[in-house]
Design a protein around this motif. Structure first.
Motif, PDB file in Angstrom:
ATOM      1  N   LEU A   1      43.465  74.164 -47.011  1.00 25.61           N
ATOM      2  CA  LEU A   1      43.743  74.386 -45.598  1.00 25.61           C
ATOM      3  C   LEU A   1      42.446  74.407 -44.797  1.00 25.61           C
ATOM      4  CD1 LEU A   1      46.395  77.269 -45.852  1.00 25.61           C
ATOM      5  CD2 LEU A   1      46.823  74.852 -45.446  1.00 25.61           C
ATOM      6  N   VAL A   2      42.429  73.646 -43.706  1.00 24.36           N
ATOM      7  CA  VAL A   2      41.306  73.689 -42.768  1.00 24.36           C
ATOM      8  C   VAL A   2      41.877  74.069 -41.414  1.00 24.36           C
ATOM      9  CG1 VAL A   2      39.430  72.410 -41.672  1.00 24.36           C
ATOM     10  CG2 VAL A   2      40.064  71.905 -44.035  1.00 24.36           C
ATOM     11  N   PHE A   3      41.540  75.282 -40.949  1.00 29.70           N
ATOM     12  CA  PHE A   3      42.091  75.780 -39.703  1.00 29.70           C
ATOM     13  C   PHE A   3      41.260  75.316 -38.508  1.00 29.70           C
ATOM     14  CE2 PHE A   3      43.318  78.891 -42.959  1.00 29.70           C
ATOM     15  CZ  PHE A   3      44.693  78.923 -42.775  1.00 29.70           C
ATOM     16  N   GLN A   4      41.897  75.323 -37.343  1.00 32.87           N
ATOM     17  CA  GLN A   4      41.225  74.917 -36.109  1.00 32.87           C
ATOM     18  C   GLN A   4      40.015  75.804 -35.824  1.00 32.87           C
ATOM     19  OE1 GLN A   4      43.902  74.689 -32.788  1.00 32.87           O
ATOM     20  NE2 GLN A   4      42.326  74.102 -31.339  1.00 32.87           N
ATOM     21  N   SER A   5      40.119  77.098 -36.137  1.00 29.66           N
ATOM     22  CA  SER A   5      39.036  78.056 -35.870  1.00 29.66           C
ATOM     23  C   SER A   5      38.026  78.123 -37.012  1.00 29.66           C
ATOM     24  CB  SER A   5      39.635  79.447 -35.658  1.00 29.66           C
ATOM     25  OG  SER A   5      40.265  79.903 -36.853  1.00 29.66           O
ATOM     26  N   TYR A   6      38.273  77.347 -38.098  1.00 30.18           N
ATOM     27  CA  TYR A   6      37.474  77.319 -39.329  1.00 30.18           C
ATOM     28  C   TYR A   6      37.686  78.561 -40.189  1.00 30.18           C
ATOM     29  CZ  TYR A   6      35.018  73.779 -36.545  1.00 30.18           C
ATOM     30  OH  TYR A   6      34.730  72.722 -35.745  1.00 30.18           O
ATOM     31  N   ALA A   7      37.864  79.764 -39.554  1.00 21.75           N
ATOM     32  CA  ALA A   7      38.196  80.998 -40.276  1.00 21.75           C
ATOM     33  C   ALA A   7      37.207  81.303 -41.400  1.00 21.75           C
ATOM     34  CB  ALA A   7      39.628  80.915 -40.831  1.00 21.75           C
TER      35      ALA A   7
ATOM     36  N   VAL B   1      37.229  72.475 -52.678  1.00 16.93           N
ATOM     37  CA  VAL B   1      36.469  72.873 -53.855  1.00 16.93           C
ATOM     38  C   VAL B   1      37.319  72.985 -55.117  1.00 16.93           C
ATOM     39  CG1 VAL B   1      36.683  75.374 -53.512  1.00 16.93           C
ATOM     40  CG2 VAL B   1      34.623  74.429 -54.605  1.00 16.93           C
ATOM     41  N   TYR B   2      38.605  73.271 -54.994  1.00 16.91           N
ATOM     42  CA  TYR B   2      39.430  73.391 -56.212  1.00 16.91           C
ATOM     43  C   TYR B   2      40.377  72.207 -56.397  1.00 16.91           C
ATOM     44  CZ  TYR B   2      42.510  75.588 -52.722  1.00 16.91           C
ATOM     45  OH  TYR B   2      43.253  75.863 -51.587  1.00 16.91           O
ATOM     46  N   ASN B   3      40.008  71.074 -55.764  1.00 23.05           N
ATOM     47  CA  ASN B   3      40.738  69.819 -55.951  1.00 23.05           C
ATOM     48  C   ASN B   3      42.245  69.959 -55.729  1.00 23.05           C
ATOM     49  OD1 ASN B   3      38.333  68.458 -56.721  1.00 23.05           O
ATOM     50  ND2 ASN B   3      38.554  69.258 -58.805  1.00 23.05           N
ATOM     51  N   PRO B   4      42.664  70.400 -54.552  1.00 22.77           N
ATOM     52  CA  PRO B   4      44.102  70.541 -54.298  1.00 22.77           C
ATOM     53  C   PRO B   4      44.768  69.175 -54.179  1.00 22.77           C
ATOM     54  CG  PRO B   4      42.865  70.876 -52.278  1.00 22.77           C
ATOM     55  CD  PRO B   4      41.854  70.755 -53.369  1.00 22.77           C
ATOM     56  N   PRO B   5      46.057  69.078 -54.493  1.00 20.50           N
ATOM     57  CA  PRO B   5      46.745  67.785 -54.402  1.00 20.50           C
ATOM     58  C   PRO B   5      46.876  67.295 -52.964  1.00 20.50           C
ATOM     59  CG  PRO B   5      48.308  69.538 -54.867  1.00 20.50           C
ATOM     60  CD  PRO B   5      46.946  70.138 -54.996  1.00 20.50           C
ATOM     61  N   VAL B   6      46.948  68.236 -52.011  1.00 13.55           N
ATOM     62  CA  VAL B   6      47.111  67.899 -50.597  1.00 13.55           C
ATOM     63  C   VAL B   6      46.212  68.807 -49.770  1.00 13.55           C
ATOM     64  CG1 VAL B   6      48.713  67.813 -48.633  1.00 13.55           C
ATOM     65  CG2 VAL B   6      49.494  67.118 -50.903  1.00 13.55           C
ATOM     66  N   VAL B   7      45.529  68.218 -48.780  1.00  8.24           N
ATOM     67  CA  VAL B   7      44.713  68.990 -47.836  1.00  8.24           C
ATOM     68  C   VAL B   7      45.368  68.928 -46.469  1.00  8.24           C
ATOM     69  CG1 VAL B   7      42.449  69.244 -46.756  1.00  8.24           C
ATOM     70  CG2 VAL B   7      42.614  68.459 -49.121  1.00  8.24           C
ATOM     71  N   LEU B   8      45.551  70.093 -45.842  1.00 13.45           N
ATOM     72  CA  LEU B   8      46.139  70.187 -44.514  1.00 13.45           C
ATOM     73  C   LEU B   8      45.050  70.566 -43.520  1.00 13.45           C
ATOM     74  CD1 LEU B   8      49.375  72.213 -45.388  1.00 13.45           C
ATOM     75  CD2 LEU B   8      49.059  69.724 -45.402  1.00 13.45           C
ATOM     76  N   MET B   9      44.892  69.770 -42.459  1.00 15.83           N
ATOM     77  CA  MET B   9      43.860  70.030 -41.454  1.00 15.83           C
ATOM     78  C   MET B   9      44.504  70.164 -40.085  1.00 15.83           C
ATOM     79  SD  MET B   9      40.834  67.385 -42.612  1.00 15.83           S
ATOM     80  CE  MET B   9      40.241  67.318 -44.310  1.00 15.83           C
ATOM     81  N   ASP B  10      44.272  71.298 -39.432  1.00 19.04           N
ATOM     82  CA  ASP B  10      44.836  71.567 -38.113  1.00 19.04           C
ATOM     83  C   ASP B  10      43.754  71.389 -37.051  1.00 19.04           C
ATOM     84  OD1 ASP B  10      46.339  72.313 -35.975  1.00 19.04           O
ATOM     85  OD2 ASP B  10      46.600  74.397 -36.565  1.00 19.04           O
TER      86      ASP B  10
ATOM     87  N   ILE C   1      46.658  65.512 -41.157  1.00 22.00           N
ATOM     88  CA  ILE C   1      45.799  65.988 -40.087  1.00 22.00           C
ATOM     89  C   ILE C   1      46.623  66.120 -38.814  1.00 22.00           C
ATOM     90  CG2 ILE C   1      43.757  65.493 -38.679  1.00 22.00           C
ATOM     91  CD1 ILE C   1      42.656  63.874 -41.005  1.00 22.00           C
ATOM     92  N   VAL C   2      46.616  67.312 -38.233  1.00 20.68           N
ATOM     93  CA  VAL C   2      47.259  67.530 -36.938  1.00 20.68           C
ATOM     94  C   VAL C   2      46.247  67.242 -35.839  1.00 20.68           C
ATOM     95  CG1 VAL C   2      48.093  69.308 -35.351  1.00 20.68           C
ATOM     96  CG2 VAL C   2      49.008  69.183 -37.659  1.00 20.68           C
ATOM     97  N   THR C   3      46.641  66.441 -34.862  1.00 19.05           N
ATOM     98  CA  THR C   3      45.765  66.160 -33.736  1.00 19.05           C
ATOM     99  C   THR C   3      46.599  65.773 -32.528  1.00 19.05           C
ATOM    100  OG1 THR C   3      43.919  64.800 -32.941  1.00 19.05           O
ATOM    101  CG2 THR C   3      45.481  63.748 -34.430  1.00 19.05           C
ATOM    102  N   HIS C   4      46.047  65.993 -31.338  1.00 19.03           N
ATOM    103  CA  HIS C   4      46.678  65.489 -30.118  1.00 19.03           C
ATOM    104  C   HIS C   4      45.876  64.327 -29.556  1.00 19.03           C
ATOM    105  CE1 HIS C   4      43.554  68.237 -28.620  1.00 19.03           C
ATOM    106  NE2 HIS C   4      43.509  67.422 -27.581  1.00 19.03           N
ATOM    107  N   ASP C   5      44.788  63.955 -30.268  1.00 20.34           N
ATOM    108  CA  ASP C   5      43.867  62.918 -29.822  1.00 20.34           C
ATOM    109  C   ASP C   5      44.225  61.596 -30.500  1.00 20.34           C
ATOM    110  OD1 ASP C   5      41.635  61.157 -29.602  1.00 20.34           O
ATOM    111  OD2 ASP C   5      40.320  62.853 -29.181  1.00 20.34           O
ATOM    112  N   GLN C   6      44.734  60.640 -29.726  1.00 17.80           N
ATOM    113  CA  GLN C   6      45.188  59.377 -30.317  1.00 17.80           C
ATOM    114  C   GLN C   6      44.051  58.586 -30.936  1.00 17.80           C
ATOM    115  OE1 GLN C   6      45.686  56.128 -27.462  1.00 17.80           O
ATOM    116  NE2 GLN C   6      45.929  57.668 -25.891  1.00 17.80           N
ATOM    117  N   SER C   7      42.853  58.625 -30.329  1.00 17.08           N
ATOM    118  CA  SER C   7      41.713  57.899 -30.884  1.00 17.08           C
ATOM    119  C   SER C   7      41.335  58.470 -32.250  1.00 17.08           C
ATOM    120  CB  SER C   7      40.519  57.972 -29.934  1.00 17.08           C
ATOM    121  OG  SER C   7      40.815  57.350 -28.710  1.00 17.08           O
ATOM    122  N   GLU C   8      41.372  59.778 -32.354  1.00 16.42           N
ATOM    123  CA  GLU C   8      41.078  60.452 -33.614  1.00 16.42           C
ATOM    124  C   GLU C   8      42.092  60.063 -34.678  1.00 16.42           C
ATOM    125  OE1 GLU C   8      41.342  65.088 -34.497  1.00 16.42           O
ATOM    126  OE2 GLU C   8      39.718  64.606 -33.116  1.00 16.42           O
TER     127      GLU C   8
END
Length: 351
Positions: free
Chosen positions: A85-91, A155-164, A195-202
């Motif tokens: 998990l990668v949060f918007q605030s980095y946490a 770091v622990y090689n997860p099968p899926v990475v979620l980025m907000d 990856i969640v984004t509202h930026d179409q170019s991204e």
């Protein structure tokens, strides 16, 4: 190999239904962007996959294991879904070093110290952070903090990475650089990511596929080129790209085309939906497809130039007549006066 399967997912907050039957698949080494306006359900969908929101119906399977099934009452908690998990605030933990932030998930999994050290150093090296292992988060730039958050997720090689919204906290120039190295990292490590984004170019720059959400449903999905060049609906066409929109009435149809009357000017365009003669229609064309001429011709509208704006690599020209504004790009500044603005028939979509 399929790493994530979401099928007919529904989620509500009280009587307010947020997700209305969303289905998607994510394959190994693939990046899928969830794109859409605020309130469309993209972050809620990501949190439901992660187990941070409780869905009402449907199924979710990660790496072949069912983690949610509304009918069978299966609900695997977030900490057992083995996701990055990668949060918007980095946490990031403010009192822990870069090394300890990245190592935190491995320690929770009771990983051996020698393996932790090896994995953390490998993750930091892959993201260009090896020399910053002993620094605290407040001693890092925004871009470096972002990379630490991504290293911790990988770091622990997860099968899926979620980025907000992983790039939203960066300034415009750094965002462009970050999406380039993030795409490079994704290819290098063969990540499977949403990856969640509202930026179409991204979304177009980083993704193999884009899922465009609208009101809790998938409006359209496809490759970036499909989403940009072949929209199925007016919503999809308007959301992608920089556009000109004109309103008119259909005067004739045939062979996948239609003629519309826009304030007395007849334009021919590609018919996307089932518009009939007499219907009101919306025409849409990408700004970069508009051409400027000095004389009449097919699909040309006489319009005065209002102003020109310098954008660095090109000029943007604004025309306005009879309540209809049109924008066009060009290589140089134009003189004020009357021009003919051409909307090529094969680039004008009629909805």
């Amino acid at each position: 190999m399929t790493k994530l399967v979401v099928n007919d997912l529904h989620l509500s907050y009280g009587s307010n239904e947020i997700l209305k039957g969303v289905s998607l698949q994510l394959h190994r080494g693939e990046v899928v962007s969830l794109l859409g306006p605020s309130g469309s359900g993209k972050t809620t969908l990501l949190r439901a996959i992660a187990g941070l929101e409780a869905a009402r119906a449907g199924t979710i399977a990660i790496d072949g294991m069912t983690v949610f099934d509304g009918k069978r009452g299966v609900e695997v908690p977030a900490e057992r879904r083995n996701l990055g998990l990668v949060f918007q605030s980095y946490a990031l933990w403010p009192h822990k070093t870069v090394f300890d932030n990245v190592a935190y998930g491995l320690k929770l999994r009771n990983t051996r110290s020698a393996e932790i050290k090896e994995r953390v150093h490998t993750a930091l090296k892959n993201l260009g952070l090896g020399h910053l292992a002993e620094r605290l988060p407040h001693q890092l730039s925004g871009g470096q903090q972002q990379r630490v958050a991504i290293a911790r997720a990988l770091v622990y090689n997860p099968p899926v990475v979620l980025m907000d919204e992983p790039l939203s906290n960066l300034d415009a120039k750094l965002r462009e650089e970050a999406r380039a190295w993030l795409r490079e990292l994704i290819i290098k490590l063969q990540l499977s990511a949403i990856i969640v984004t509202h930026d179409q170019s991204e979304a177009m720059a980083m993704s193999d596929r884009i899922l465009l959400l609208n009101g809790g449903r998938i409006e359209q999905q496809g490759t970036p080129t499909e989403m940009y060049g072949s929209p199925n609906t007016l919503f999809a066409a308007e959301f992608m790209g920089s556009n000109n929109v004109v309103k008119g009435w259909v005067v004739s149809t045939g062979a996948g085309e239609a003629l519309i009357d826009i304030g007395g000017t007849i334009l021919r365009g590609m018919k996307i939906n089932g518009a009939r003669v007499g219907d009101e229609a919306t025409g849409l064309i990408r700004v970069e497809q508009v051409r400027i001429a000095v004389e009449p011709g097919e699909n040309r509208i006489p319009m005065p130039l209002v102003t020109s704006m310098f954008l660095g690599d090109r000029w943007e020209h604004l025309f306005h007549a009879a309540g209809t504004p049109l924008r066009a790009h060009g290589p140089q500044r134009m003189e004020p006066g009357d021009w003919w603005v051409e909307l090529p028939r094969d680039q004008l979509w009629l909805f």
